[in-house]
Design a protein around this motif. Structure first.
Motif, short mmCIF file in Angstrom:
data_model
loop_
_atom_site.label_atom_id
_atom_site.label_comp_id
_atom_site.label_asym_id
_atom_site.label_seq_id
_atom_site.Cartn_x
_atom_site.Cartn_y
_atom_site.Cartn_z
N ASP A 137 0.94 -1.41 -0.17
CA ASP A 137 -0.05 0.04 0.00
C ASP A 137 0.72 1.38 0.03
O ASP A 137 1.71 1.42 0.81
CB ASP A 137 -0.79 0.19 1.26
N ARG A 138 0.71 2.33 -0.69
CA ARG A 138 1.59 3.40 -1.06
C ARG A 138 1.29 4.35 0.29
O ARG A 138 2.22 4.96 0.74
CB ARG A 138 1.12 4.23 -2.25
N LYS A 139 0.20 4.14 0.92
CA LYS A 139 0.01 4.83 2.28
C LYS A 139 1.23 4.38 3.40
O LYS A 139 1.60 5.16 4.16
CB LYS A 139 -1.42 4.83 2.60
N THR A 140 1.43 2.99 3.25
CA THR A 140 2.21 2.54 4.15
C THR A 140 3.71 3.21 3.91
O THR A 140 4.45 3.47 4.69
CB THR A 140 2.44 0.93 4.01
N ASP A 179 4.43 5.99 2.38
CA ASP A 179 4.58 7.30 2.70
C ASP A 179 4.61 7.53 4.28
O ASP A 179 5.24 8.46 4.43
CB ASP A 179 3.06 8.00 2.24
N ALA A 180 3.94 6.71 4.82
CA ALA A 180 3.92 6.69 6.32
C ALA A 180 5.42 6.67 6.87
O ALA A 180 5.96 7.07 7.66
CB ALA A 180 3.18 5.81 7.06
N ARG A 202 8.20 7.27 5.00
CA ARG A 202 9.06 8.35 4.70
C ARG A 202 8.65 9.34 5.62
O ARG A 202 9.64 10.21 6.20
CB ARG A 202 8.60 8.96 3.27
N ALA A 203 7.18 9.49 6.30
CA ALA A 203 7.08 10.55 7.03
C ALA A 203 7.48 10.33 8.40
O ALA A 203 7.83 11.48 9.18
CB ALA A 203 5.46 10.62 7.22
#
Length: 246
Positions: free
Chosen positions: A116-119, A121-122, A124-125
């Motif tokens: 999942d791209r949200k994972t 992004d998280a 990297r965040a």
């Protein structure tokens, strides 16, 4: 039915269980060719697949190349390579590696794409580097699809390694092709049973390995029916107040 009984009797004959042409020797050759071909294909394809999956670049080229490699006639490739490099295991081994690469490559980059791209992004965040994202997020989550690709490649090589005998490299195909030439269908069926049994055993082993090495909770690549657990909003009904406004 008698042919199957004769084939199992042939396999149980002590005369076929020892020597350079015995079942253990031919089985060991077949298994060794399979392991070496899949290991070489994995060394070449896994890093390339991870790079494609992480960066998202080169996927179209990879799909085209793997599709073309799958379309190659393996028997023809073995004979062509045998003319170039001579009789022996080198020609079929190159063909087996070419056959195994598409499945391993597809498993590697598909595993990364399934994350999942949200994972990511998280990750990297919270300050993870790209290397940490690859090694601690994408590789573990993509492991089920990678193992599935290696398993598919292994079964393809096991089935195709029977042609190694046509260039004098032995393997279980020795029984199949020898039986075909001499109309000895008992020997031919015995060789086929051995190839099928080896494929089934490897399939079971890969299933066990997949359960052991995949981290608990990782579900990437596993189908799940989330719709049945979703709470659907109730039907909109008119309240007495809204009824009065209608």
């Amino acid at each position: 039915m008698n042919l199957f009984l004769d084939a199992f009797a042939w396999l149980a004959d002590p005369a076929h269980l020892s020597g350079a042409d015995g079942v253990p020797t031919r089985l060991g050759e077949h298994l060794w060719y399979t392991i070496v071909a899949v290991v070489i294909a994995s060394v070449l394809a896994v890093p390339a697949g991870y790079l494609i999956g992480h960066t998202g670049r080169g996927r179209t080229l990879a799909v085209a190349l793997t599709g073309g490699a799958r379309a190659l006639p393996t028997v023809g490739l073995v004979f062509l390579l045998a003319l170039l490099v001579g009789i022996g295991i080198t020609a079929p081994m190159i063909a087996f590696v070419v056959l195994a690469i598409p499945s391993v490559l597809a498993g590697a980059y598909s595993g990364f794409e399934a994350v999942d791209r949200k994972t990511i992004d998280a990750a990297r965040a919270v300050g993870m580097t790209e290397w940490q994202i690859v090694t601690k997020v994408e590789v573990p989550l993509g492991l089920p699809l990678l193992i599935g690709g290696i398993r598919s490649a292994t079964l393809q090589v096991v089935a195709t390694a029977t042609i190694a005998t046509v260039v004098g490299a032995g393997g279980l195909g020795t029984y199949i092709f020898r039986g075909l030439r001499s109309n000895d269908y008992t020997q031919m069926l015995a060789g086929s049973i051995l190839v099928i049994a080896l494929a089934v055993v490897l399939e079971v082993l890969f299933s066990i390995v997949q359960r052991l090495v995949v981290p608990a909770g990782v579900t990437a690549g596993r189908p799940s029916d989330t719709r049945s657990k979703a709470v659907r909003p109730g039907a909109v009904t008119a309240t007495p107040l809204t009824k009065g406004t209608q």
